[in-house]
Design an enzyme around this catalytic site. Structure first.
Site, PDB file in Angstrom:
ATOM      1  N   GLY A  45       0.877  -1.356  -0.027  1.00  0.00           N
ATOM      2  CA  GLY A  45       0.112  -0.135   0.166  1.00  0.00           C
ATOM      3  C   GLY A  45       0.832   1.366   0.049  1.00  0.00           C
ATOM      4  O   GLY A  45       2.084   1.186   0.368  1.00  0.00           O
ATOM      5  N   CYS A  97       5.252  -6.126   1.307  1.00  0.00           N
ATOM      6  CA  CYS A  97       5.726  -4.800   1.153  1.00  0.00           C
ATOM      7  C   CYS A  97       5.054  -4.016   2.381  1.00  0.00           C
ATOM      8  O   CYS A  97       5.606  -4.168   3.512  1.00  0.00           O
ATOM      9  CB  CYS A  97       5.464  -3.985  -0.292  1.00  0.00           C
ATOM     10  SG  CYS A  97       6.098  -2.453  -0.600  1.00  0.00           S
ATOM     11  N   TYR A  98       4.134  -3.042   2.264  1.00  0.00           N
ATOM     12  CA  TYR A  98       3.356  -2.452   3.497  1.00  0.00           C
ATOM     13  C   TYR A  98       3.067  -3.461   4.449  1.00  0.00           C
ATOM     14  O   TYR A  98       3.257  -3.265   5.574  1.00  0.00           O
ATOM     15  CB  TYR A  98       2.410  -1.429   2.921  1.00  0.00           C
ATOM     16  CG  TYR A  98       1.630  -0.753   4.007  1.00  0.00           C
ATOM     17  CD1 TYR A  98       2.324   0.221   4.689  1.00  0.00           C
ATOM     18  CD2 TYR A  98       0.528  -1.030   4.645  1.00  0.00           C
ATOM     19  CE1 TYR A  98       1.872   1.106   5.879  1.00  0.00           C
ATOM     20  CE2 TYR A  98      -0.141  -0.612   5.548  1.00  0.00           C
ATOM     21  CZ  TYR A  98       0.413   0.381   6.142  1.00  0.00           C
ATOM     22  OH  TYR A  98      -0.103   1.173   7.281  1.00  0.00           O
ATOM     23  N   HIS A 132       7.807  -7.664  -4.631  1.00  0.00           N
ATOM     24  CA  HIS A 132       6.384  -8.075  -4.920  1.00  0.00           C
ATOM     25  C   HIS A 132       6.700  -9.211  -5.820  1.00  0.00           C
ATOM     26  O   HIS A 132       6.736  -9.209  -7.002  1.00  0.00           O
ATOM     27  CB  HIS A 132       5.856  -6.960  -5.804  1.00  0.00           C
ATOM     28  CG  HIS A 132       5.347  -5.669  -5.064  1.00  0.00           C
ATOM     29  ND1 HIS A 132       4.056  -5.518  -4.513  1.00  0.00           N
ATOM     30  CD2 HIS A 132       6.286  -4.577  -4.733  1.00  0.00           C
ATOM     31  CE1 HIS A 132       4.157  -4.528  -3.736  1.00  0.00           C
ATOM     32  NE2 HIS A 132       5.453  -3.827  -3.691  1.00  0.00           N
ATOM     33  N   GLU A 146       4.111 -11.195  -6.637  1.00  0.00           N
ATOM     34  CA  GLU A 146       2.870 -11.191  -7.459  1.00  0.00           C
ATOM     35  C   GLU A 146       3.215 -10.740  -8.765  1.00  0.00           C
ATOM     36  O   GLU A 146       2.397 -10.974  -9.762  1.00  0.00           O
ATOM     37  CB  GLU A 146       1.879 -10.668  -6.664  1.00  0.00           C
ATOM     38  CG  GLU A 146       1.555  -9.028  -6.801  1.00  0.00           C
ATOM     39  CD  GLU A 146       2.355  -8.674  -5.477  1.00  0.00           C
ATOM     40  OE1 GLU A 146       3.415  -9.336  -5.178  1.00  0.00           O
ATOM     41  OE2 GLU A 146       2.316  -7.245  -5.009  1.00  0.00           O
ATOM     42  N   ASP A 195     -11.662  -5.469 -24.633  1.00  0.00           N
ATOM     43  CA  ASP A 195     -12.355  -5.554 -23.346  1.00  0.00           C
ATOM     44  C   ASP A 195     -13.818  -5.271 -23.739  1.00  0.00           C
ATOM     45  O   ASP A 195     -14.749  -5.953 -23.269  1.00  0.00           O
ATOM     46  CB  ASP A 195     -11.799  -4.352 -22.437  1.00  0.00           C
ATOM     47  CG  ASP A 195     -10.468  -4.565 -22.203  1.00  0.00           C
ATOM     48  OD1 ASP A 195      -9.846  -5.652 -22.392  1.00  0.00           O
ATOM     49  OD2 ASP A 195      -9.773  -3.419 -21.785  1.00  0.00           O
ATOM     50  N   LYS A 239      -6.236  -8.128 -18.207  1.00  0.00           N
ATOM     51  CA  LYS A 239      -6.220  -8.418 -19.735  1.00  0.00           C
ATOM     52  C   LYS A 239      -6.116  -9.875 -20.500  1.00  0.00           C
ATOM     53  O   LYS A 239      -6.423  -9.949 -21.153  1.00  0.00           O
ATOM     54  CB  LYS A 239      -5.162  -7.274 -20.512  1.00  0.00           C
ATOM     55  CG  LYS A 239      -5.310  -7.082 -21.748  1.00  0.00           C
ATOM     56  CD  LYS A 239      -6.468  -6.324 -22.233  1.00  0.00           C
ATOM     57  CE  LYS A 239      -6.246  -5.122 -22.991  1.00  0.00           C
ATOM     58  NZ  LYS A 239      -7.223  -4.169 -22.773  1.00  0.00           N
TER      59      LYS A 239
END
Ligand code: XMP
Length: 509
Positions: A53, A80-81, A163, A165, A222, A365
């Site tokens: 965050g 992280c945060y 990170h 992810e 999209d 996406k």
């Protein structure tokens, strides 16, 4: 069913974490940090992840979560945060120190959470870091400047400063796999049901048996996938509109309308709204204001088209192809606003529709592309490069004029042609030119010139959340540059943008 809850501290990659967990075979959902104990506990809770965050733990307004999160009897992983928050709660020290962004060299320790992570670098994006560990915690990875991961096996608390992810941390998925299998001891047997069927069912429920939907199509993947889903859900009660706002690329309006009618067989109204968009935008140079004007004007056009279509007193919904990165970048309850995507923050409150239908709101996406292929949408359309709703408006820096748009269209067409000729179009996520507005001195045919600099942006990515600039071969770059300068009047310089995201964004505005 095994379940991992991801607690949202407002980071940009939060939904990506839930998605990684689902991909690994455990059902996962992103919940507000203020979710109740019962909501979090739910059924089959196996682990909790605290996201990154934008805050610093010592800020008076820093985001917190209830202490019961640490009392649920399941392992907790902070990212992280989230890692800094765990350290703070359990008595460690956090300081603003050496910032680390993007690829950062790392030494991995020997811990089950790190198993298989034989990688030399990870993706970082932080200002603060843990400088003193709470009692009972051990460092299990370090960079030159920070404790990159920690563990307290007794309390089953873990943290990574990097990170895992994002696609730019090599083998990052292993951190989640290790967390699930070695720490939470999950069997990982969850299989997402057929996504298309679930979404079609949700649309039917939302719109009801009589509701009608106006589909705002942009020509991009999209909105097209969203329309295909709604068409499957409610058939003829879907009407589609394609708005030419005068901010499209060369020949785009004609090509897209023909494609929808001829290849997808959709009943489409094409609206020429160039004048009204460009006159509202005249003289406006502030990026957020431009986005808001476009968002508002889009809805006005849709409202007018709906009025024309209405035959009785039906409930009308507006369909949008909003995907998760649009939502997160526009700012949520806890995340910082980066820019108002035209279909999120740009919408006015008094819309005249009963509601929005946004079936792709939680997807990325590549998930949308896979869904599109499963719905039988032609490959070429599914793999079209993304094009933002506000179009060239966010690529002309400052105020917009026809002359600038024309320079941009011509340079962009050259870039696209050269990328296609070099066979790079499916390797590069997105490529376009930018009208920088900067003028510089040059010399052409022995004459002094004082003309515009065009920026070339080309990036690789898998989800638009993190990107790297594309390493286009020099020969291709040289051809792009010389053709733009030779063929487009009032351009005497071409620059290549070598900024990753973060810290940059893909578009310049
Ligand atoms: P940024 O510039 O935020 O862009 O890194 C991420 C992706 O989103 C596209 N983009 C938009 N798409 N409406 C859209 O439909 C918008 O307002 C918008 N702004 C950016 C951008 O082209 C990139 O693919």
């Amino acid at each position: 069913m095994e379940r991992v809850v991801v607690i949202d501290f407002g980071g940009q990659y939060n939904q990506l974490i839930a998605r990684r967990i689902r991909e690994l075979g455990v059902y996962s959902e992103l919940l507000s940090r203020n979710a109740s104990r019962e909501q979090i506990q739910g059924q089959g809770l196996s682990g909790i992840i605290l996201t990154g965050g934008p805050d610093s733990v010592y800020d008076p307004e820093a985001k917190t979560c209830p202490s019961y999160i640490f009392e649920m009897g399941v392992p907790v992983l902070g990212i992280c945060y989230g890692m800094q928050y765990i350290a703070h709660i359990f008595g460690g020290t956090i300081q603003a120190g050496h910032r680390e962004y993007a690829d950062t060299p790392i030494d991995m320790g020997d811990h089950p959470l790190m198993a298989g992570m034989d990688v030399g670098y990870v993706w970082m994006n932080h200002n603060d870091s843990v400088t003193a560990l709470p009692e009972g915690f051990q460092a299990i990875a370090r960079t030159e400047h920070c404790i990159a991961a920690f563990a307290n096996d007794e309390k089953r608390l873990y943290g990574t400063q990097f990170h895992a992810e994002v696609a730019h941390t090599p083998k990052g998925i292993l951190i989640f796999e290790n967390f699930l299998k070695k720490i939470c001891h999950c069997a990982c047997t969850y299989k997402p049901e057929n996504l298309a069927d679930t979404l079609v069912e949700q649309i039917r429920r939302q719109v009801g048996p009589k509701g009608r939907v106006l589909g705002a199509l942009s020509g991009g993947v999209d909105s097209t996938v969203a329309a295909a889903l709604v068409h499957r859900a409610i058939g003829e009660r879907l009407s589609c509109v394609f708005v030419d706002h005068g901010l499209l690329r060369q020949n785009e309006a004609e090509e897209v309308a023909a494609f929808y009618r001829e290849q997808l067989g959709l009943n489409l109204t094409a609206v020429n709204a160039k004048e009204r968009f460009l006159s509202k935008l005249a003289g406006v140079s502030e990026p957020e204001q431009k986005r808001k004007i476009i968002g508002t004007e889009f809805v006005r056009v849709f409202e007018e088209e709906t009025r024309k279509l209405k035959t009785q007193d039906e409930d009308w919904y507006l369909l949008q192809g909003t995907i998760y990165p649009d939502v997160i970048e526009s700012g949520t309850e806890s995340s910082a606003k980066i820019k108002s995507h035209h279909n999120v923050g740009g919408l006015p409150a008094d819309m005249g529709f009963v509601g929005l239908v946004e079936p792709l709101r939680m997807l990325f996406k590549d998930e949308v592309r896979a869904l599109g292929e499963s719905l039988g949408i032609p490959h070429d359309l599914v793999w079209r490069q993304p094009f933002p709703g506000p179009g060239l408006a966010v690529r002309v820096l400052g105020d917009i004029t026809e002359e600038k748009l024309e320079i941009l269209r011509q340079s962009d067409a050259i870039l696209r042609e050269e990328i296609r000729l070099a066979g790079l179009q499916e390797q590069i996520w997105q490529y376009f030119t930018v009208f920088t507005g900067i003028r510089s001195v040059g010399v052409m045919g022995d004459q002094r010139t004082y003309d515009y600099a065009i920026g070339v942006r080309a990036v690789t990515s898998t989800d638009a959340m993190t990107v790297e600039w594309a390493e286009i071969p020099y020969t291709v770059l040289r051809r792009i540059s010389s053709r733009i300068i030779a063929e487009v009047s009032h351009v005497n310089r071409v620059v290549y943008d070598i900024t990753s995201k973060p810290p940059g964004t893909i578009e310049w505005e």
